[in-house]
Each structure stands twice: as C-alpha cells, then as structure tokens.
Design an enzyme around this catalytic site. Structure first.
Site, PDB file in Angstrom:
ATOM      1  N   ARG A   1       0.720  -1.189  -0.063  1.00 58.84           N
ATOM      2  CA  ARG A   1       0.123  -0.120  -0.216  1.00 58.84           C
ATOM      3  C   ARG A   1       0.860   1.265   0.062  1.00 58.84           C
ATOM      4  O   ARG A   1       0.519   2.316   0.654  1.00 58.84           O
ATOM      5  CB  ARG A   1      -0.813   0.079   1.500  1.00 58.84           C
ATOM      6  CG  ARG A   1      -1.809  -1.073   1.417  1.00 58.84           C
ATOM      7  CD  ARG A   1      -3.066  -1.200   0.207  1.00 58.84           C
ATOM      8  NE  ARG A   1      -3.850  -2.383   0.350  1.00 58.84           N
ATOM      9  CZ  ARG A   1      -3.193  -3.505  -0.216  1.00 58.84           C
ATOM     10  NH1 ARG A   1      -2.288  -3.671  -0.911  1.00 58.84           N
ATOM     11  NH2 ARG A   1      -4.017  -4.617   0.170  1.00 58.84           N
TER      12      ARG A   1
ATOM     13  N   SER B   1     -10.716  -0.640   4.501  1.00 58.55           N
ATOM     14  CA  SER B   1      -9.500  -0.860   5.597  1.00 58.55           C
ATOM     15  C   SER B   1      -8.927   0.616   5.838  1.00 58.55           C
ATOM     16  O   SER B   1      -8.567   1.067   5.169  1.00 58.55           O
ATOM     17  CB  SER B   1      -8.585  -1.924   5.495  1.00 58.55           C
ATOM     18  OG  SER B   1      -9.190  -3.095   5.236  1.00 58.55           O
TER      19      SER B   1
ATOM     20  N   GLU C   1      -4.225   3.558   6.264  1.00 60.95           N
ATOM     21  CA  GLU C   1      -4.134   3.230   4.797  1.00 60.95           C
ATOM     22  C   GLU C   1      -4.905   4.548   3.926  1.00 60.95           C
ATOM     23  O   GLU C   1      -4.317   4.835   3.023  1.00 60.95           O
ATOM     24  CB  GLU C   1      -4.764   2.158   4.576  1.00 60.95           C
ATOM     25  CG  GLU C   1      -4.608   1.548   3.059  1.00 60.95           C
ATOM     26  CD  GLU C   1      -5.298   0.277   2.841  1.00 60.95           C
ATOM     27  OE1 GLU C   1      -5.128  -0.640   3.895  1.00 60.95           O
ATOM     28  OE2 GLU C   1      -6.050   0.010   1.733  1.00 60.95           O
TER      29      GLU C   1
HETATM   30  C1  FAD Z   1     -15.807  -1.051   0.515  1.00 62.91           C
HETATM   31  C2  FAD Z   1     -14.203  -0.771   0.426  1.00 62.91           C
HETATM   32  C3  FAD Z   1     -13.413  -1.816   0.237  1.00 62.91           C
HETATM   33  C4  FAD Z   1     -12.117  -1.639  -0.069  1.00 62.91           C
HETATM   34  N1  FAD Z   1     -11.256  -2.852  -0.238  1.00 62.91           N
HETATM   35  C5  FAD Z   1     -10.135  -2.528  -0.701  1.00 62.91           C
HETATM   36  C6  FAD Z   1      -9.162  -3.565  -0.856  1.00 62.91           C
HETATM   37  O1  FAD Z   1      -9.591  -4.881  -0.783  1.00 62.91           O
HETATM   38  N2  FAD Z   1      -7.941  -3.353  -1.220  1.00 62.91           N
HETATM   39  C7  FAD Z   1      -7.484  -2.136  -1.287  1.00 62.91           C
HETATM   40  O2  FAD Z   1      -6.224  -2.119  -1.788  1.00 62.91           O
HETATM   41  N3  FAD Z   1      -8.243  -1.452  -1.214  1.00 62.91           N
HETATM   42  C8  FAD Z   1      -9.479  -1.251  -0.897  1.00 62.91           C
HETATM   43  N4  FAD Z   1     -10.181  -0.219  -0.492  1.00 62.91           N
HETATM   44  C9  FAD Z   1      -9.836   1.164  -0.677  1.00 62.91           C
HETATM   45  C10 FAD Z   1      -9.785   1.826  -2.114  1.00 62.91           C
HETATM   46  O3  FAD Z   1     -10.686   1.336  -2.826  1.00 62.91           O
HETATM   47  C11 FAD Z   1      -8.439   1.706  -2.647  1.00 62.91           C
HETATM   48  O4  FAD Z   1      -7.226   2.230  -1.908  1.00 62.91           O
HETATM   49  C12 FAD Z   1      -8.371   2.372  -4.239  1.00 62.91           C
HETATM   50  O5  FAD Z   1      -7.182   2.152  -5.010  1.00 62.91           O
HETATM   51  C13 FAD Z   1      -8.434   3.745  -4.298  1.00 62.91           C
HETATM   52  O6  FAD Z   1      -8.938   4.362  -5.517  1.00 62.91           O
HETATM   53  P1  FAD Z   1      -9.609   5.686  -5.884  1.00 62.91           P
HETATM   54  O7  FAD Z   1      -9.801   5.765  -7.119  1.00 62.91           O
HETATM   55  O8  FAD Z   1     -10.896   5.574  -5.068  1.00 62.91           O
HETATM   56  O9  FAD Z   1      -8.678   6.523  -5.379  1.00 62.91           O
HETATM   57  P2  FAD Z   1      -8.946   7.806  -4.217  1.00 62.91           P
HETATM   58  O10 FAD Z   1      -9.413   7.247  -3.026  1.00 62.91           O
HETATM   59  O11 FAD Z   1      -9.683   8.971  -4.899  1.00 62.91           O
HETATM   60  O12 FAD Z   1      -7.528   8.514  -4.068  1.00 62.91           O
HETATM   61  C14 FAD Z   1      -6.667   7.784  -3.233  1.00 62.91           C
HETATM   62  C15 FAD Z   1      -5.108   8.094  -3.440  1.00 62.91           C
HETATM   63  O13 FAD Z   1      -4.765   8.055  -4.790  1.00 62.91           O
HETATM   64  C16 FAD Z   1      -4.238   9.091  -5.406  1.00 62.91           C
HETATM   65  N5  FAD Z   1      -4.853   9.227  -6.969  1.00 62.91           N
HETATM   66  C17 FAD Z   1      -6.079   9.059  -7.187  1.00 62.91           C
HETATM   67  N6  FAD Z   1      -6.165   8.807  -8.645  1.00 62.91           N
HETATM   68  C18 FAD Z   1      -4.809   9.093  -9.098  1.00 62.91           C
HETATM   69  C19 FAD Z   1      -4.165   9.239 -10.095  1.00 62.91           C
HETATM   70  N7  FAD Z   1      -4.561   9.006 -11.459  1.00 62.91           N
HETATM   71  N8  FAD Z   1      -2.740   9.762 -10.254  1.00 62.91           N
HETATM   72  C20 FAD Z   1      -1.929   9.716  -8.943  1.00 62.91           C
HETATM   73  N9  FAD Z   1      -2.672   9.879  -7.891  1.00 62.91           N
HETATM   74  C21 FAD Z   1      -3.904   9.433  -7.930  1.00 62.91           C
HETATM   75  C22 FAD Z   1      -5.016  10.379  -4.504  1.00 62.91           C
HETATM   76  O14 FAD Z   1      -4.764  11.798  -4.690  1.00 62.91           O
HETATM   77  C23 FAD Z   1      -5.090   9.500  -3.225  1.00 62.91           C
HETATM   78  O15 FAD Z   1      -3.658   9.899  -2.712  1.00 62.91           O
HETATM   79  C24 FAD Z   1     -11.539  -0.332  -0.367  1.00 62.91           C
HETATM   80  C25 FAD Z   1     -12.454   0.593  -0.283  1.00 62.91           C
HETATM   81  C26 FAD Z   1     -13.757   0.506   0.190  1.00 62.91           C
HETATM   82  C27 FAD Z   1     -14.769   1.792   0.378  1.00 62.91           C
END
Ligand code: FAD
Length: 299
Positions: free
Chosen positions: A172, A221, A291
C-alpha cells in the site's frame, strides 16, 4: 467563494466549491475550490498548462480511500473518472487501461478475455489511477506486479511513459521518481488463464460480503496491517468494535472498518482513528498506520 481564477476557455467546465462529500465513499468532505473532469489527455494537458503555477493540484479517483476534512481542498481537484475511460486489449497478454477506469471493470473484462490473475481488481472499489497510487490489492493480488508501463502527466501538462522500475513499490505504498506527477494510464501484463470465469469473482465478492460491512459508508480498511499481524485483530482485541464519536463508529462486523452511519463529520472520523491508534498502542505496543489518505483543511 474561492479566489482562484478558472483558466480561460475552461469557464463552463470547472465547478467552483464542489462538495467533496459527493465524491468520497465516506460521504464527508468540504468544498474543492475548483473541480475539473478532463475530456482526454490533450484536454487535461491544456488545462494544466493554463492553470497558474500557484494553484495547488490534487487528484482523486472514486474517493474510496479518502478522508477529506470539512475545510475542503484549496486549488484544483482533477478527477479522471468517467473521462479517461478506455480499456483495450493490446495483444495476447497486454491490456491498456486509462486512469479513470474502475478496477472492477478491469477485473471482470480481463477474466472475460481469458487472462489473469485479475480477480483481485474486482475487489477494489476505486479507479486504476487510485490503485496505482496505493498499490491496491485484494485476495493475495496487487496492482504493481501487473504493471508493464505507466503513462503520467505533470503539473505543466507534460506527458511521460515510465517503467515500473522507476517506482519504489511496497505494501500500500508507491514512491514516484518525481513529485507532482499523476497517472493517466497503464499497460498491464497478464497470463493466459484457461477456464477463467467471472463466477470466481462472484464467489470472492460473496465471501467478502459475509465478513465486511460492504454497502455501508466506509473507505474499506482504515489501517494497514502491521508486519505479521492484522489491524482488525488488534482493534478487536482492544475492545474497540462499536466505539463511536457522533455517527462515526468502528464496525461491529469488521474492526478495521470505520462506518459513517449517516451524519459523521471528518472530525468525528479522525477522532475515532486517533482513539483507535492510541488504544491499540497502549494495549499492544503497536502504532497502526492509516491506509486512508487525509486531504484538505480542518473545519
Ligand atoms: C468497501 C471498500 C473496500 C475496499 N477494499 C479494498 C481492498 O480490498 N484493497 C485495497 O487495496 N483497497 C481497498 N479499498 C480502498 C480503495 O478502494 C483503494 O485504495 C483504491 O485504490 C482507491 O482508489 P480511488 O480511485 O478511489 O482513489 P482515491 O480514494 O480517490 O484516491 C486515493 C489516493 O490516490 C491518489 N490518486 C487517485 N487517482 C490518481 C491518479 N490518477 N494519479 C495519481 N494519484 C492518484 C489520490 O490523490 C489519493 O492520494 C476499499 C475501499 C472501500 C470503500
């Protein structure tokens, strides 16, 4: 009302004071001064070139790992979801996806193409861009082992291609070779997986539904697992399931989830996060590392 000027030519397409609570899975967060969804990479590059250098830029995907504070985000927030949306098979084993593509779509489509391992993407409710930034993973799979190349853009709109070896990637955690660069796309490599079927994704999601509060307002998480242990085990053993501040509560189903039960504020969520960290440290001698990414100004 923000003092940041919208670049000429983009006046109709930039929202001012856009509530970030609309764009986070915790449904909290104050306003972004400027909110921009690019049409494509050229459009994005033109926007970044036109945006005065003094305006801070933040990227968000689906906001599924974000805690945005009540004071909101100063400057421009760029969201590629719904825009940088192409997903294509380049040849037998290589797939190119743009940063706004939801990981769930990548997981399902790659399995339909008879390739893998890709099921883990279906467990990540964010965009590919967010998964690249986080090295997101599920069910034993992680994003970066699949990356053959990334495409990036910087603050002045310059696009680049980079090799995975240029990034320091861990659990992560992703350290880029240069600050102020964001992902616009990636080429991913898979292997032929004869007999692959979306049934396996369905089964994994069903298992997850049994153990996690899916469907409630959370960011998944909240803490990373410390080496050799599980954050959820430590939180539960410290008696914190159900601990709450206002409408922010440690899930009674999975202790590493904090739920917004309706009207929690970012301050409530941060108070629960700090209390969990302090209590677990006192009880177990381990300081849990969030995280979730915290953005924005306090109330
Ligand atoms: C119900 C639930 C279950 C989940 N299960 C998991 C799991 O099993 N495993 C896991 O790893 N995560 C999990 N997550 C967390 C989350 O889905 C991940 O971390 C996911 O990768 C975040 O993606 P996002 O597009 O929503 O990013 P955001 O939450 O919008 O952003 C996260 C970070 O990424 C950066 N970012 C976003 N897009 C870009 C880009 N294009 N370039 C550079 N930086 C960028 C943002 O600035 C921020 O720092 C879960 C979340 C929920 C709500």
């Amino acid at each position: 009302m923000t003092g940041f000027a919208v670049p000429a030519g983009f006046e109709d397409r930039v929202q001012r004071d856009e509530p970030m609570s609309r764009h986070t899975s915790w449904h909290v967060g104050g306003p972004a001064d400027l909110w921009f969804v690019p049409r494509d990479v050229e459009d994005l590059s033109a926007f970044l070139r036109a945006l005065p250098g003094s305006v801070p830029v933040t990227w968000v995907g689906l906001g599924s790992n974000l805690l945005v504070r009540e004071g909101g985000i100063r400057g421009a927030v760029i969201c590629p979801h719904g825009a940088l949306n192409s997903l294509q098979r380049l040849d037998g084993t290589r797939v190119r996806a743009e940063a706004g593509v939801p990981c769930a779509r990548i997981g399902r489509q790659v399995v339909k193409w008879g390739l893998g391992p890709a099921e883990f993407f279906a467990g990540i409710p964010g965009t590919l861009g967010g998964a690249l930034a986080m090295n997101a993973g599920a069910w034993g799979g992680e994003t970066w082992p699949r990356v053959l190349e990334v495409e990036t853009i910087d603050r002045v709109g310059t696009v680049r291609r980079r090799a995975p070896s240029e990034y320091q990637v861990g659990y992560r955690s992703v350290v880029p070779p240069a600050p102020g660069e964001w992902f616009t796309a990636a080429t991913l490599g898979f292997e032929p997986q004869p007999g692959a079927s979306t049934d396996s994704i369905r089964r994994l999601l069903e298992q997850r539904l049994a153990s996690q509060p899916i469907g409630e307002w959370s960011c998944g998480s909240v803490f990373t697992n410390p080496p050799g242990d599980h954050a959820a085990r430590l939180i539960e053993a410290a008696g914190l399931k159900g601990y709450r501040v206002g409408d922010a509560a440690v899930s009674t189903k999975h202790a590493n989830f904090i739920i917004n039960q309706g009207h929690a504020s970012a301050t409530d969520l941060e108070a629960v996060i700090r209390h969990v960290q302090d209590t677990v440290e006192r009880e177990h001698g381990v300081r849990l590392r969030p995280e979730v990414r915290v953005l924005g100004e306090p109330a």
